[in-house]
Each structure stands twice: as C-alpha cells, then as structure tokens.
Design an enzyme around this catalytic site. Structure first.
Site, mmCIF file in Angstrom:
data_model
loop_
_atom_site.group_PDB
_atom_site.id
_atom_site.type_symbol
_atom_site.label_atom_id
_atom_site.label_comp_id
_atom_site.label_asym_id
_atom_site.label_seq_id
_atom_site.Cartn_x
_atom_site.Cartn_y
_atom_site.Cartn_z
ATOM 1 N N LEU A 173 37.717 38.146 40.887
ATOM 2 C CA LEU A 173 37.778 38.932 42.111
ATOM 3 C C LEU A 173 36.985 38.276 43.237
ATOM 4 O O LEU A 173 35.784 37.997 43.085
ATOM 5 C CB LEU A 173 37.241 40.341 41.850
ATOM 6 C CG LEU A 173 37.248 41.300 43.036
ATOM 7 C CD1 LEU A 173 38.662 41.591 43.495
ATOM 8 C CD2 LEU A 173 36.528 42.605 42.669
ATOM 9 N N ASP A 174 37.675 38.032 44.362
ATOM 10 C CA ASP A 174 37.065 37.465 45.578
ATOM 11 C C ASP A 174 36.411 36.106 45.335
ATOM 12 O O ASP A 174 35.481 35.720 46.048
ATOM 13 C CB ASP A 174 36.028 38.433 46.174
ATOM 14 C CG ASP A 174 36.647 39.742 46.638
ATOM 15 O OD1 ASP A 174 37.853 39.736 46.957
ATOM 16 O OD2 ASP A 174 35.934 40.765 46.667
ATOM 17 N N GLU A 175 36.899 35.369 44.335
ATOM 18 C CA GLU A 175 36.314 34.067 44.009
ATOM 19 C C GLU A 175 37.314 32.929 44.195
ATOM 20 O O GLU A 175 36.991 31.771 43.897
ATOM 21 C CB GLU A 175 35.811 34.065 42.556
ATOM 22 C CG GLU A 175 34.666 35.022 42.281
ATOM 23 C CD GLU A 175 33.328 34.519 42.781
ATOM 24 O OE1 GLU A 175 33.261 33.349 43.205
ATOM 25 O OE2 GLU A 175 32.356 35.299 42.769
#
Length: 279
Positions: free
Chosen positions: A223-225
């Site tokens: 997530l969000d990486e």
C-alpha cells in the site's frame, strides 16, 4: 504512408548501443526526431526513448531490428503515436481529478481514450454520462472479492490498457493490485513517503509542515509503496488551515495525476527496480 512511432528499450548498459541502433533505423528509412537516454549507475541498466518518422509500420520495423536487439540484449517495443491509449478511470466521491482528466482528454491535451469510469458510489454518474462515457457502479455491499472480480472484468471487456485511480478511496486486495502491476496509476493526496493512509493533509497540518504535495505512483500490493512517477509541492504557512490544505492539495493532485497519465500514454515511463525512469 509516414508514421510517427516511439521506440523504447532498456538493456544492460554498455558502450555503442545508440551507435548501433541509430544507423540501423536510418537504413530502413526512419528519421529520429527526438531521443532521450539514461544510464543508471545503480542498476547498470540503459534506457532510451526515440520518436521516429517511419515509412514502415511498427510490427514490420520491430521484425527488421529484432536481430540487432537480440545481439544487444534490448528489451524493446515500438508504439504508434497516432493510436490513443485506452484508459479506465476509478473514482469515489471526490471528482476533481476525474473532471481534470476528462477535460484534458476532450481538448486534446491527453492522448488517451477514456473507455469508462468505475465507482463505488453513484456521486459522479450524472457528470460522467453527460460527457457520453460509460459509468459502472460497483458498490461494496456485495463484498470486496465480488466487487473486484467485476472491476477486473470491466477492465478486460473495455480493453483498458491503463487503469487510473483518480481518488478511488478503496484499499485494493493484494491479488487485484498484483494483476494490474505496471498498468495501474494511483494519485496519493500526500507527498509520499510522508503521511500515508487516511487524511494526510490533516496529519500534515498537525505536524506544522511548510510544504504539502501529491504523488502519482504505480499500484503494487504494498500500500502506497509503488514506484513513484511524478510529484509536486506547494508552500504553506502556519496560517493555512487543514481544510485550506485540502483545497490546495486538490489542485496539485489533478495536475500531478494528469502528467503521469500523459507520460504513460506517450510511453515515457520505465520501471527501474523500485523506482521509475521518465524520458
């Protein structure tokens, strides 16, 4: 008939790559109109994007340069710039990024064809259908697995080559994210890697930051990486409230996302380990 093509390739970095490729293209009647290259000292990879005028179509030209590409270990592709990329947009209740993408497509600023809009809410239906675009309401009431299965089927049925999460406020499953890796772009309303998750502007306000921003990145199971494509920032002061930060952030989000989508449609983005190269 002359065609405007893009030749992109990556390879292990070594001397003489362009010196081999450029004369080969010229020998087949191509004219290189623009070219950008980058050799990454960290990964040891070489990247190139060339815009060509060519009397030969992309499939035929690819076959002609295939032996040289094999000798140089080039991972390459040829794209016709006249062909617009098919894009499916996902949105929840906030429409600023969606509206910006639709407007820029309609005025010819984005070389894409929007094939539909997916949403877990009905909020944007009237606007989307007014623009003559298909609207797919996929509520979460049926469960995440069923909703994502329908989402994937819409991607396949529409022929979408890129899925854009334009403030689609759902956490995607690992399986869904992995299936779209490299062809799904998200706009995160924060200057990643800071302030992930919900209400990042309120988090930033609570910390008294002096710069806020937004990040467009590829979606991955983390997530969000995912690899970052584009970012932008705006200076703020102590007097700016959290709600004012949200308003400023919406402008940044729309512009950052549209640039990332345009670069993808123009075949400028290369994955490079955990990062991207944009040429």
């Amino acid at each position: 008939m002359t065609r405007n093509l893009v030749l992109r390739f990556r390879s292990p970095d070594r001397p003489g790559i362009i010196a081999t490729v450029a004369p080969l293209l010229t020998a087949h009647g191509c004219d290189i109109r623009a070219a950008e290259v980058y050799g990454d000292p960290d990964t040891g990879h070489f990247f190139s994007r060339m815009e060509l005028t060519s009397p030969i179509g992309p499939d035929r030209l690819a076959a002609l340069i295939a032996p040289a590409a094999a000798d140089l270990s080039l991972d390459c592709d040829l794209k016709d710039l006249a062909r617009k990329q098919k894009v499916l947009i996902a949105v929840s209740k906030f429409g600023h990024c969606l509206v910006d993408l639709i407007h820029k497509t309609e005025i010819g600023q984005l070389p894409i064809e929007i094939v539909g809009v997916v949403s877990n809410h009905e909020t944007m239906r009237k606007l989307v259908e007014w623009h003559g675009l298909p609207y797919h309401h996929l509520p979460m009431a049926d469960g995440k697995a069923a909703q994502e299965a329908r989402f994937l089927s819409i991607i396949e049925e529409s022929g979408a080559e890129l899925t854009v999460l334009a403030r689609y406020m759902q956490i995607l499953s690992d399986e869904f994210s992995t299936s779209l890796e490299g062809r799904c772009i998200n706009i995160h309303h924060s200057f990643l890697p800071s302030f992930k998750g919900a209400k990042p502007y309120h988090q930033a306000h609570a910390r008294g930051v002096k710069i806020i921003g937004a990040t467009a990145h590829f979606v991955t199971a983390d997530l969000d990486e995912g690899p970052i494509i584009e970012q932008d920032v705006r200076r703020v002061s102590h007097s700016v409230t959290a709600d004012e930060m949200v308003a400023i952030g919406r402008e940044i989000e729309a512009s950052v996302l549209s640039r990332a989508v345009r670069w993808h449609a123009e075949h400028r983005i290369f994955a490079n380990a955990s990062k991207t190269v944009v040429l």
